[in-house]
Scaffold this active site. Structure first.
Site, mmCIF file in Angstrom:
data_model
loop_
_atom_site.group_PDB
_atom_site.id
_atom_site.type_symbol
_atom_site.label_atom_id
_atom_site.label_comp_id
_atom_site.label_asym_id
_atom_site.label_seq_id
_atom_site.Cartn_x
_atom_site.Cartn_y
_atom_site.Cartn_z
ATOM 1 N N TRP A 90 -3.640 -1.982 -1.371
ATOM 2 C CA TRP A 90 -3.606 -3.210 -2.172
ATOM 3 C C TRP A 90 -3.990 -4.298 -1.180
ATOM 4 O O TRP A 90 -3.228 -4.639 -0.278
ATOM 5 C CB TRP A 90 -2.200 -3.459 -2.724
ATOM 6 C CG TRP A 90 -2.161 -4.624 -3.638
ATOM 7 C CD1 TRP A 90 -2.380 -4.636 -4.987
ATOM 8 C CD2 TRP A 90 -1.893 -5.997 -3.293
ATOM 9 N NE1 TRP A 90 -2.274 -5.909 -5.470
ATOM 10 C CE2 TRP A 90 -1.981 -6.762 -4.458
ATOM 11 C CE3 TRP A 90 -1.595 -6.652 -2.090
ATOM 12 C CZ2 TRP A 90 -1.776 -8.151 -4.469
ATOM 13 C CZ3 TRP A 90 -1.395 -8.029 -2.095
ATOM 14 C CH2 TRP A 90 -1.486 -8.753 -3.298
ATOM 15 N N GLU A 103 0.254 -10.114 -17.227
ATOM 16 C CA GLU A 103 -0.038 -9.042 -16.271
ATOM 17 C C GLU A 103 -0.737 -7.849 -16.915
ATOM 18 O O GLU A 103 -1.414 -7.090 -16.226
ATOM 19 C CB GLU A 103 1.236 -8.609 -15.534
ATOM 20 C CG GLU A 103 2.331 -8.007 -16.346
ATOM 21 C CD GLU A 103 3.520 -7.624 -15.452
ATOM 22 O OE1 GLU A 103 3.296 -7.206 -14.309
ATOM 23 O OE2 GLU A 103 4.671 -7.767 -15.926
ATOM 24 N N ASN A 107 1.000 -0.297 5.987
ATOM 25 C CA ASN A 107 1.459 -1.053 4.814
ATOM 26 C C ASN A 107 2.241 -2.250 5.348
ATOM 27 O O ASN A 107 3.233 -2.074 6.057
ATOM 28 C CB ASN A 107 2.363 -0.186 3.942
ATOM 29 C CG ASN A 107 2.979 -1.020 2.818
ATOM 30 O OD1 ASN A 107 2.441 -2.046 2.445
ATOM 31 N ND2 ASN A 107 4.132 -0.585 2.340
ATOM 32 N N GLY A 108 1.788 -3.452 5.053
ATOM 33 C CA GLY A 108 2.461 -4.657 5.555
ATOM 34 C C GLY A 108 1.436 -5.686 5.968
ATOM 35 O O GLY A 108 0.252 -5.587 5.600
ATOM 36 N N HIS A 128 7.490 -32.816 -23.820
ATOM 37 C CA HIS A 128 7.388 -33.522 -22.528
ATOM 38 C C HIS A 128 6.093 -33.144 -21.810
ATOM 39 O O HIS A 128 5.998 -33.261 -20.587
ATOM 40 C CB HIS A 128 8.617 -33.210 -21.664
ATOM 41 C CG HIS A 128 9.898 -33.563 -22.356
ATOM 42 N ND1 HIS A 128 10.298 -34.864 -22.561
ATOM 43 C CD2 HIS A 128 10.825 -32.768 -22.953
ATOM 44 C CE1 HIS A 128 11.434 -34.865 -23.240
ATOM 45 N NE2 HIS A 128 11.777 -33.612 -23.482
ATOM 46 N N LYS A 147 3.135 -1.824 -8.167
ATOM 47 C CA LYS A 147 4.484 -1.665 -8.708
ATOM 48 C C LYS A 147 5.560 -2.214 -7.795
ATOM 49 O O LYS A 147 6.544 -2.818 -8.231
ATOM 50 C CB LYS A 147 4.742 -0.184 -8.983
ATOM 51 C CG LYS A 147 6.088 0.117 -9.597
ATOM 52 C CD LYS A 147 6.162 -0.415 -10.992
ATOM 53 C CE LYS A 147 7.509 -0.299 -11.650
ATOM 54 N NZ LYS A 147 7.633 -1.080 -12.845
ATOM 55 N N GLU A 201 9.659 -13.813 -19.974
ATOM 56 C CA GLU A 201 9.300 -12.405 -19.791
ATOM 57 C C GLU A 201 8.132 -12.000 -20.690
ATOM 58 O O GLU A 201 7.214 -11.291 -20.265
ATOM 59 C CB GLU A 201 10.519 -11.508 -20.049
ATOM 60 C CG GLU A 201 10.292 -10.018 -19.875
ATOM 61 C CD GLU A 201 9.811 -9.594 -18.506
ATOM 62 O OE1 GLU A 201 9.352 -8.446 -18.371
ATOM 63 O OE2 GLU A 201 9.824 -10.422 -17.563
ATOM 64 N N CYS A 215 0.848 -1.193 0.000
ATOM 65 C CA CYS A 215 0.000 0.000 0.000
ATOM 66 C C CYS A 215 0.879 1.236 0.000
ATOM 67 O O CYS A 215 2.099 1.140 0.066
ATOM 68 C CB CYS A 215 -0.861 -0.015 1.253
ATOM 69 S SG CYS A 215 -1.753 -1.556 1.454
ATOM 70 N N ARG A 229 1.356 1.916 -6.028
ATOM 71 C CA ARG A 229 1.589 0.920 -4.972
ATOM 72 C C ARG A 229 0.309 0.178 -4.595
ATOM 73 O O ARG A 229 0.371 -0.829 -3.884
ATOM 74 C CB ARG A 229 2.148 1.584 -3.724
ATOM 75 C CG ARG A 229 3.489 2.281 -3.924
ATOM 76 C CD ARG A 229 3.890 3.009 -2.666
ATOM 77 N NE ARG A 229 4.199 2.067 -1.620
ATOM 78 C CZ ARG A 229 5.431 1.610 -1.381
ATOM 79 N NH1 ARG A 229 6.425 2.038 -2.140
ATOM 80 N NH2 ARG A 229 5.653 0.747 -0.428
ATOM 81 N N LYS A 237 4.566 -10.500 -19.346
ATOM 82 C CA LYS A 237 4.002 -9.209 -19.784
ATOM 83 C C LYS A 237 2.579 -9.382 -20.299
ATOM 84 O O LYS A 237 1.674 -8.634 -19.952
ATOM 85 C CB LYS A 237 4.900 -8.571 -20.862
ATOM 86 C CG LYS A 237 6.213 -8.017 -20.288
ATOM 87 C CD LYS A 237 5.984 -6.762 -19.535
ATOM 88 C CE LYS A 237 6.698 -6.486 -18.241
ATOM 89 N NZ LYS A 237 7.202 -7.418 -17.375
#
Ligand code: AGP
Length: 605
Positions: free
Chosen positions: A74, A485, A98-99, A501, A600, A478, A2, A27, A482
């Site tokens: 968040w 997300e 935040n935590g 496989h 972020k 990567e 947050c 955040r 992308k």
């Protein structure tokens, strides 16, 4: 993860709190809230969704308080809702957090037995009532210390008190927190970015620190309630970097400035005259290193996977790569001849920070490759190699990935030279190849229109796959990350040789499969894997730097990137994949800079 802000002033604070919350929205953006003290009462307003909603609420019902706290959320405990939004207030106290408080359930039971009525499902409300309860028997500092002693887990807190209505209190354990100094006002914030619009003078709290702010004084105490002095830092002024310019969103700007990121990095580390790489007092003699351990999360981890290939091929040093959230709980043998490298854009990712903390506790050599040089990971490591990418605002990391890979490659080249694993001629040739990278990146960025056409093919897709071998494998990872997300489409990155496989079973008529096949030692093998996919109806998008000798009649799209040194190809392969994710998400009207459920900088476990 947050965002927290607090202001102690002699004039109304709510509009400054709102502006800072907007800067902190990267955040967390599922709900927001503010609490101020006015006429001796705590005035609390909170809403679901963006800070804009909160601004509208305040517009109708303004607060005149000259002291206050604010929060963007968040969600960890309790769904995004108005009642679960922060601040959480009692008659006496209001708290933003935040935590994660890991023992909140036990503490809640005790407090409910004492008659406290909880309104929310959050772990944070426990702190509010614990403090309210302890203030009955202890003075403010002792009540705060006793509250923090009872909490298990991580926190950055902002607290205001009805009875002590001229101070904002902050406390940190694990989650980042900073103090900013103003004229007749002082600030508390999750990071320097939140405070930059109001001051360039800040102090970072360390774990266990508490700060008490009034409009004309700031005091710091350590975990033993002893008053301490803290260093005041002056922040660099980068206002111009944090606006979108003529781009629709920050991600588009950040993708299109990656040649600048590469240029800046090369300028910072390459001595043009001596054709040499300068790593400025590296903490360990490269000849003495017996193993390198590369650690990160998400995109930063993918930069580590890419670097593993470079280190093994060019320095002859064995490499381990690790996802930080796994590394920190594994049974490890630490060796002070090893070098532990932590890669992080924000420098605040909780798992990476905790992994670093574990290494510090075992007295081994640590190096941080970060974008935010004032971050906790940078300040805690023995040595920092900044990536010079400038603030990255879009949640999906792009230019920071290029910067992380570039600094890792520079580290590899320098180590290979010092360890005489490559000849001086080779070393100088590789540096001159490297200097061409910024203009090659600029060339690749010209494929936008082609990628926009390709993106349409993903709109009706049920999923997608990204395949590569060798250095292209982490880039496939990567590319898939992308797309996931940004467009919320399920996607997997896979070593092309691994398909038969199992994952080959996923291939069906029309499934988009992006195949990364540069002309390197894996080329033929990758092309035959591509044919296996085509034979089962997969819709192949081929990205290569050598399309002439490929049987491509069944390839849906071929995207050609410029040729360069094999070790530099991952940089050029990455960009079309970033653009693909960007355009698929744009076509689906997804929020590009603030994708759902993400943030972020991940400051909780
Ligand atoms: C990447 O686009 C994501 N935002 C995420 O995976 C990110 O890379 C990860 O959270 C690590 O963040 P860091 O580099 O700030 O440590």
């Amino acid at each position: 993860m947050c965002g927290i802000i607090g202001i102690a002033s002699n004039k109304p604070v709510s509009s400054n709190i709102i502006q800072s919350l907007k800067r902190l929205e990267y955040r967390g953006y599922d709900s927001a809230g503010i609490a101020t003290i006015g006429n001796g009462e705590i005035y609390e307003k909170k809403c679901i969704g963006r800070v804009d909603n909160l601004e509208k609420v305040l517009f109708k019902n303004p607060s005149k308080g000259i002291l206050g706290i604010g929060h963007v959320r968040w969600a960890t405990h309790g769904v995004p809702s108005q009642v679960n939004a922060h601040p959480h207030s009692s008659e006496q106290v209001s708290v933003v957090h935040n935590g994660i408080i890991e023992n909140s359930n036990d503490l809640k039971k005790d407090l409910e037995n004492k008659g406290y009525k909880f309104k929310s499902q959050t772990d944070t409300e426990v702190i509010t009532f614990l403090l309210t309860d302890l203030l009955k028997d202890f003075d403010i500092l002792n009540a705060i210390h006793k509250t923090l002693e009872k909490l298990h887990g991580s926190f950055a807190l902002g607290i205001i008190f009805k009875k002590f209505n001229n101070i904002v209190v902050g406390a940190r354990r694990g989650s980042p927190l900073a103090v900013g100094y103003g004229h007749e006002e002082n600030y508390l914030g999750s990071d320097s970015y939140a405070l930059k619009s109001m001051t360039n003078k800040i102090t970072y709290l360390d774990d266990g620190d508490i700060c008490v702010l009034s409009n004309n004084k700031v005091e710091f105490y350590n975990s033993k309630n002893i008053k301490i002095n803290k260093e005041v830092l002056t922040l660099s002024d980068d206002k111009h970097i944090t606006d979108k310019g003529d781009h629709k969103d920050f991600m588009s700007k950040e993708i299109n400035e990656q040649h600048v990121t590469a240029q800046t990095c090369i300028k910072e580390y390459v001595d043009q005259l001596r054709q040499d790489i300068n790593l400025y007092h590296f903490p360990i003699e490269p000849k003495d290193i017996t193993k390198i351990i590369l650690i990160g999360c998400g995109t930063a981890y993918h930069a580590c996977v890419t670097a593993k290939y470079w280190f093994e091929e060019l320095t002859n040093i064995p490499v381990e790569i690790d996802i930080a959230s796994e590394f920190r709980y594994r049974k490890l043998k630490f060796d002070n001849k090893n070098l532990y490298v932590f890669v992080s854009q924000s420098g605040e990712t909780a798992d990476t920070y905790a992994a670093l903390d574990l290494c510090k506790k075992n007295n081994v050599k640590t190096c941080a490759i970060v974008n935010v040089v004032e971050s906790s990971i940078a300040r805690t490591s023995d040595f920092v190699l900044p990536i010079h990418a400038g603030p990255e605002i879009g949640v999906a990391s792009t230019k920071a990935f290029i910067g992380q890979m570039l600094v890792l490659y520079l580290l590899v080249l320098k180590m290979s030279e010092v360890r005489k694993e490559i000849s001086q001629t080779d070393y100088v040739n590789k540096i001159s190849e490297l200097k061409k990278l910024p203009s090659l990146i600029k060339d690749v960025l010209k494929c936008q229109d082609q990628v926009q056409v390709i993106a349409k093919d993903f709109l009706k897709a049920k999923g997608a796959m990204f395949l590569g071998r060798g250095l292209s494998f982490p880039i496939a990872l990567e590319g898939a990350l992308k797309l996931k997300e940004l467009s919320y489409l399920h996607a997997e990155g896979y070593p092309a040789g691994e398909m038969k496989h199992g994952p080959l079973a996923l291939i069906e008529e029309g499934l988009p499969v992006v195949v990364l096949a540069p002309k390197d030692k894996y080329f033929e093998k990758t092309i035959s894997n591509m044919q296996e996919v085509i034979a089962r109806g997969g819709k192949v998008i081929l990205i290569t730097n050598e399309s002439t000798n490929i049987i491509s009649e069944n390839v849906r799209f071929t995207l050609e990137i410029p040729k360069t040194d094999d070790y530099l190809t991952p940089f050029l392969m990455t960009i079309p994949l970033q653009l693909l994710a960007y355009h698929v998400a744009s076509l689906k009207n997804c929020d590009i800079d603030k994708p759902r459920n993400l943030a972020k900088s991940v400051t909780v476990e």
